[in-house]
Design a protein around this motif. Structure first.
Motif, short mmCIF file in Angstrom:
data_model
loop_
_atom_site.label_atom_id
_atom_site.label_comp_id
_atom_site.label_asym_id
_atom_site.label_seq_id
_atom_site.Cartn_x
_atom_site.Cartn_y
_atom_site.Cartn_z
N TYR A 110 0.23 -15.16 -8.56
CA TYR A 110 1.37 -14.89 -7.70
C TYR A 110 1.64 -16.10 -6.80
CZ TYR A 110 1.38 -10.08 -9.26
OH TYR A 110 1.47 -8.96 -10.04
N ALA A 111 2.88 -16.61 -6.88
CA ALA A 111 3.23 -17.81 -6.13
C ALA A 111 3.83 -17.49 -4.76
CB ALA A 111 4.22 -18.64 -6.93
N TYR A 112 4.40 -16.32 -4.63
CA TYR A 112 5.10 -15.98 -3.39
C TYR A 112 4.57 -14.66 -2.83
CZ TYR A 112 8.26 -19.40 -5.40
OH TYR A 112 8.78 -20.53 -5.96
N TRP A 113 4.40 -14.64 -1.51
CA TRP A 113 3.81 -13.48 -0.84
C TRP A 113 4.65 -13.07 0.36
CZ3 TRP A 113 -0.61 -10.96 -2.50
CH2 TRP A 113 -1.29 -11.57 -3.56
N GLY A 114 4.73 -11.76 0.57
CA GLY A 114 5.34 -11.25 1.78
C GLY A 114 4.33 -11.23 2.92
N GLN A 115 4.76 -10.78 4.08
CA GLN A 115 3.92 -10.86 5.27
C GLN A 115 2.97 -9.68 5.42
OE1 GLN A 115 6.71 -9.35 5.19
NE2 GLN A 115 6.68 -7.71 6.69
N GLY A 116 3.13 -8.62 4.66
CA GLY A 116 2.25 -7.47 4.74
C GLY A 116 2.77 -6.38 5.66
N THR A 117 2.44 -5.15 5.30
CA THR A 117 2.79 -4.00 6.13
C THR A 117 1.58 -3.07 6.19
OG1 THR A 117 4.42 -2.21 6.46
CG2 THR A 117 3.81 -2.72 4.18
N LEU A 118 1.26 -2.58 7.36
CA LEU A 118 0.02 -1.83 7.57
C LEU A 118 0.22 -0.36 7.23
CD1 LEU A 118 -2.89 -1.62 8.63
CD2 LEU A 118 -1.93 -1.31 10.93
N VAL A 119 -0.68 0.15 6.41
CA VAL A 119 -0.74 1.57 6.08
C VAL A 119 -2.05 2.12 6.61
CG1 VAL A 119 -0.89 3.26 4.22
CG2 VAL A 119 0.72 1.33 4.05
N THR A 120 -1.96 3.15 7.43
CA THR A 120 -3.14 3.79 7.98
C THR A 120 -3.12 5.26 7.60
OG1 THR A 120 -3.13 2.26 9.87
CG2 THR A 120 -4.47 4.25 10.06
N VAL A 121 -4.19 5.69 6.94
CA VAL A 121 -4.29 7.08 6.51
C VAL A 121 -5.41 7.74 7.29
CG1 VAL A 121 -4.57 8.65 4.56
CG2 VAL A 121 -3.52 6.39 4.22
N SER A 122 -5.06 8.74 8.06
CA SER A 122 -6.06 9.43 8.88
C SER A 122 -6.62 10.64 8.13
CB SER A 122 -5.44 9.88 10.19
OG SER A 122 -4.41 10.83 9.96
N SER A 123 -7.89 10.93 8.42
CA SER A 123 -8.55 12.05 7.72
C SER A 123 -8.36 13.35 8.48
CB SER A 123 -10.03 11.74 7.55
OG SER A 123 -10.62 11.49 8.81
#
Length: 123
Positions: A110-123
């Motif tokens: 992969y040559a190109y990347w986005g900045q990321g987005t946080l996913v948090t799953v609570s129990s």
């Protein structure tokens, strides 16, 4: 290609989220697209990939049957629908573009990347 991921957030276990990744540029449909994730203290790992046409997809075993990758080439956007979320899905999710055929699964493809987005799953 510039990528902008969005859609992350906090969700309870068993819930759903839909991530989006908007791409700039007129050659979006030439790229295979993928989603990766990185949990705290862990390496970035492959989640899902989709071919340039959207005709084929590939998933990590850990998300198979729960996540669905799709794309809309007319809108330069790739999606990751995440259902039945588990606490172990908690991570920063990144979208990426690869100028290779098929469904690439390795980071180096992969040559190109986005900045990321946080996913948090609570129990």
């Amino acid at each position: 290609v510039q990528l902008q991921a969005s859609g992350g957030g906090l969700v309870q276990a068993g819930g759903s989220l839909r991530l989006s990744c908007a791409a700039s540029g007129r050659t979006f449909s030439s790229y295979a697209m993928g989603w990766f994730r990185q949990a705290p203290g862990k390496e970035r790992e492959f989640v899902a990939a989709i071919s340039w046409s959207g005709g084929s997809t590939y998933y990590a075993d850990s998300v198979k049957g729960r996540f669905t990758i799709s794309r809309d080439n007319a809108k330069n956007t790739v999606f990751l629908q995440m259902n039945s979320l588990k606490p172990e899905d908690t991570a920063v999710y990144y979208c990426a573009a690869a100028a290779v055929p098929g469904n690439p699964t390795y980071l180096y493809e992969y040559a190109y990347w986005g900045q990321g987005t946080l996913v948090t799953v609570s129990s």
